[in-house]
Every structure is written in C-alpha cells, then in structure tokens.
Motif scaffolding. Structure first.
Motif, short mmCIF file in Angstrom:
data_model
loop_
_atom_site.label_atom_id
_atom_site.label_comp_id
_atom_site.label_asym_id
_atom_site.label_seq_id
_atom_site.Cartn_x
_atom_site.Cartn_y
_atom_site.Cartn_z
N VAL A 195 -17.94 -36.90 -30.00
CA VAL A 195 -18.42 -35.53 -30.17
C VAL A 195 -17.55 -34.83 -31.22
CG1 VAL A 195 -18.87 -33.33 -29.02
CG2 VAL A 195 -19.14 -35.47 -27.75
N SER A 196 -18.21 -34.35 -32.27
CA SER A 196 -17.49 -33.65 -33.35
C SER A 196 -17.91 -32.20 -33.39
CB SER A 196 -17.79 -34.30 -34.70
OG SER A 196 -17.40 -35.64 -34.71
N ALA A 197 -16.92 -31.33 -33.54
CA ALA A 197 -17.19 -29.90 -33.69
C ALA A 197 -16.05 -29.29 -34.51
CB ALA A 197 -17.29 -29.21 -32.33
N ASN A 198 -16.42 -28.62 -35.59
CA ASN A 198 -15.44 -27.98 -36.47
C ASN A 198 -14.40 -28.95 -37.01
OD1 ASN A 198 -16.67 -25.42 -36.10
ND2 ASN A 198 -15.62 -25.25 -34.14
N GLY A 199 -14.82 -30.17 -37.28
CA GLY A 199 -13.92 -31.18 -37.85
C GLY A 199 -13.05 -31.88 -36.84
N SER A 200 -13.08 -31.47 -35.58
CA SER A 200 -12.31 -32.13 -34.53
C SER A 200 -13.23 -33.08 -33.76
CB SER A 200 -11.72 -31.10 -33.57
OG SER A 200 -10.76 -30.33 -34.22
N VAL A 201 -12.66 -34.18 -33.30
CA VAL A 201 -13.43 -35.23 -32.63
C VAL A 201 -12.88 -35.44 -31.22
CG1 VAL A 201 -14.09 -37.66 -32.70
CG2 VAL A 201 -13.88 -36.38 -34.82
N THR A 202 -13.77 -35.54 -30.27
CA THR A 202 -13.40 -35.91 -28.90
C THR A 202 -14.06 -37.23 -28.57
OG1 THR A 202 -13.20 -33.60 -28.22
CG2 THR A 202 -13.47 -35.23 -26.47
N LEU A 203 -13.27 -38.17 -28.08
CA LEU A 203 -13.76 -39.48 -27.65
C LEU A 203 -13.74 -39.51 -26.13
CD1 LEU A 203 -11.55 -41.63 -30.05
CD2 LEU A 203 -13.93 -40.92 -30.42
N ARG A 204 -14.87 -39.88 -25.52
CA ARG A 204 -14.95 -39.92 -24.05
C ARG A 204 -15.73 -41.13 -23.61
NH1 ARG A 204 -16.93 -35.18 -21.01
NH2 ARG A 204 -15.55 -35.98 -19.46
N GLY A 205 -15.42 -41.57 -22.41
CA GLY A 205 -16.17 -42.65 -21.79
C GLY A 205 -15.29 -43.83 -21.45
N PRO A 206 -15.88 -44.81 -20.76
CA PRO A 206 -15.11 -45.98 -20.34
C PRO A 206 -15.07 -47.07 -21.40
CG PRO A 206 -17.31 -46.08 -19.42
CD PRO A 206 -17.22 -44.79 -20.17
N VAL A 207 -13.96 -47.78 -21.43
CA VAL A 207 -13.80 -48.99 -22.23
C VAL A 207 -13.20 -50.05 -21.32
CG1 VAL A 207 -13.56 -47.82 -24.46
CG2 VAL A 207 -11.54 -48.24 -23.08
N LYS A 208 -13.27 -51.30 -21.75
CA LYS A 208 -12.80 -52.38 -20.87
C LYS A 208 -11.30 -52.58 -20.89
CE LYS A 208 -16.87 -55.19 -20.36
NZ LYS A 208 -17.41 -56.53 -20.36
N THR A 209 -10.67 -52.35 -22.04
CA THR A 209 -9.24 -52.63 -22.15
C THR A 209 -8.51 -51.53 -22.90
OG1 THR A 209 -9.45 -53.79 -24.26
CG2 THR A 209 -9.71 -55.13 -22.26
N GLU A 210 -7.21 -51.55 -22.76
CA GLU A 210 -6.36 -50.62 -23.51
C GLU A 210 -6.48 -50.89 -25.00
OE1 GLU A 210 -4.16 -47.29 -23.45
OE2 GLU A 210 -4.61 -48.33 -21.58
N ALA A 211 -6.65 -52.16 -25.38
CA ALA A 211 -6.81 -52.52 -26.80
C ALA A 211 -8.07 -51.88 -27.38
CB ALA A 211 -6.85 -54.03 -26.95
N GLU A 212 -9.16 -51.85 -26.61
CA GLU A 212 -10.38 -51.20 -27.09
C GLU A 212 -10.15 -49.69 -27.26
OE1 GLU A 212 -14.16 -53.92 -25.69
OE2 GLU A 212 -13.60 -52.24 -24.40
N LYS A 213 -9.48 -49.11 -26.31
CA LYS A 213 -9.18 -47.68 -26.37
C LYS A 213 -8.40 -47.37 -27.65
CE LYS A 213 -6.77 -44.02 -23.84
NZ LYS A 213 -6.09 -43.65 -22.60
#
Length: 127
Positions: A84-102
């Motif tokens: 989600v992007s708003a005013n040039g800032s990005v928020t990343l949300r949701g599940p991933v499988k590993t810390e490496a993916e995150k």
C-alpha cells in the motif's frame, strides 16, 4: 409429451433442492485468515483501501509488486502480500513463510521507494 416435461421439471427441482440441503448441512470451510482480519478493524491499520490513486503512488506500488512477483524464489504467499502506497510511503503487510522472504520483500521495496519510506509489517507465518 406434456407429461414428460412436467416430470422433467419436477425432477430437476427435486435434484436442486437436494443439493441445497446438502450444502446447508455441510460443515463450514475453515477460513485461513479470518482471525488475522480482526486486526484490520483497527482504525490505525493500513489496508488496501488506503492505497492512494495518485499516479506516483500507483506507479510505486506497481514497481514494487513487479519486483516481488518476478522473484521466483519467493513463495506464492509472499507474492500476495499487501503493498500500500500513499504520499510516497509504502506499507507492507501480510504473511510470508520465512524471515528471508520478509527481508527480501522489504529490501526490494526499500530499493525502489527509499529505505526510510517503507513500513515493514510483514509477518512470518509459523507452519
């Protein structure tokens, strides 16, 4: 012929009714993320509905999404995180499988938007 049509219509109706009864008797399917959706009810939570329609924000989200999806080392779960992007800032949300993916997704977003413009709320899902 009229009798045959009546029998056919009644038979079709009974078959449909039986299917509906069976569907109502079936146990509900478990929703994988229904518990997680509770957090989105918080007014402070960033959701996809807050994605800006400004051209630069839409382009920013598109570029990050493209980078994430092009990475074949990431799981399908990681490919489907919320960006989600708003005013040039990005928020990343949701599940991933590993810390490496995150870390990989955050790195991609930071290289495109800027390190100080990314809020990483990705969660490693415990399998």
């Amino acid at each position: 012929m009229k009798n045959f049509a009546s029998i056919f219509v009644v038979s079709a109706f009974l078959l449909c009714a039986a299917g509906i009864v069976r569907a109502e008797d079936a146990p509900p399917l478990p929703r994988d993320n229904s518990g997680v959706n509770v957090r989105d009810r918080n007014d402070a939570a960033v959701t996809a509905g807050q994605q800006s329609n400004m051209k630069r924000d839409v382009e920013l989200t598109r570029r990050i999404r493209r980078a994430v999806v092009k990475d074949s080392s990431l799981s399908v779960m990681a490919h489907n995180v919320k960006i989600v992007s708003a005013n040039g800032s990005v928020t990343l949300r949701g599940p991933v499988k590993t810390e490496a993916e995150k870390d990989a997704i955050a790195s991609k977003a930071q290289s495109i938007a800027g390190a100080d413009r990314v809020n990483n709320e990705l969660e490693v899902r415990n399998q």
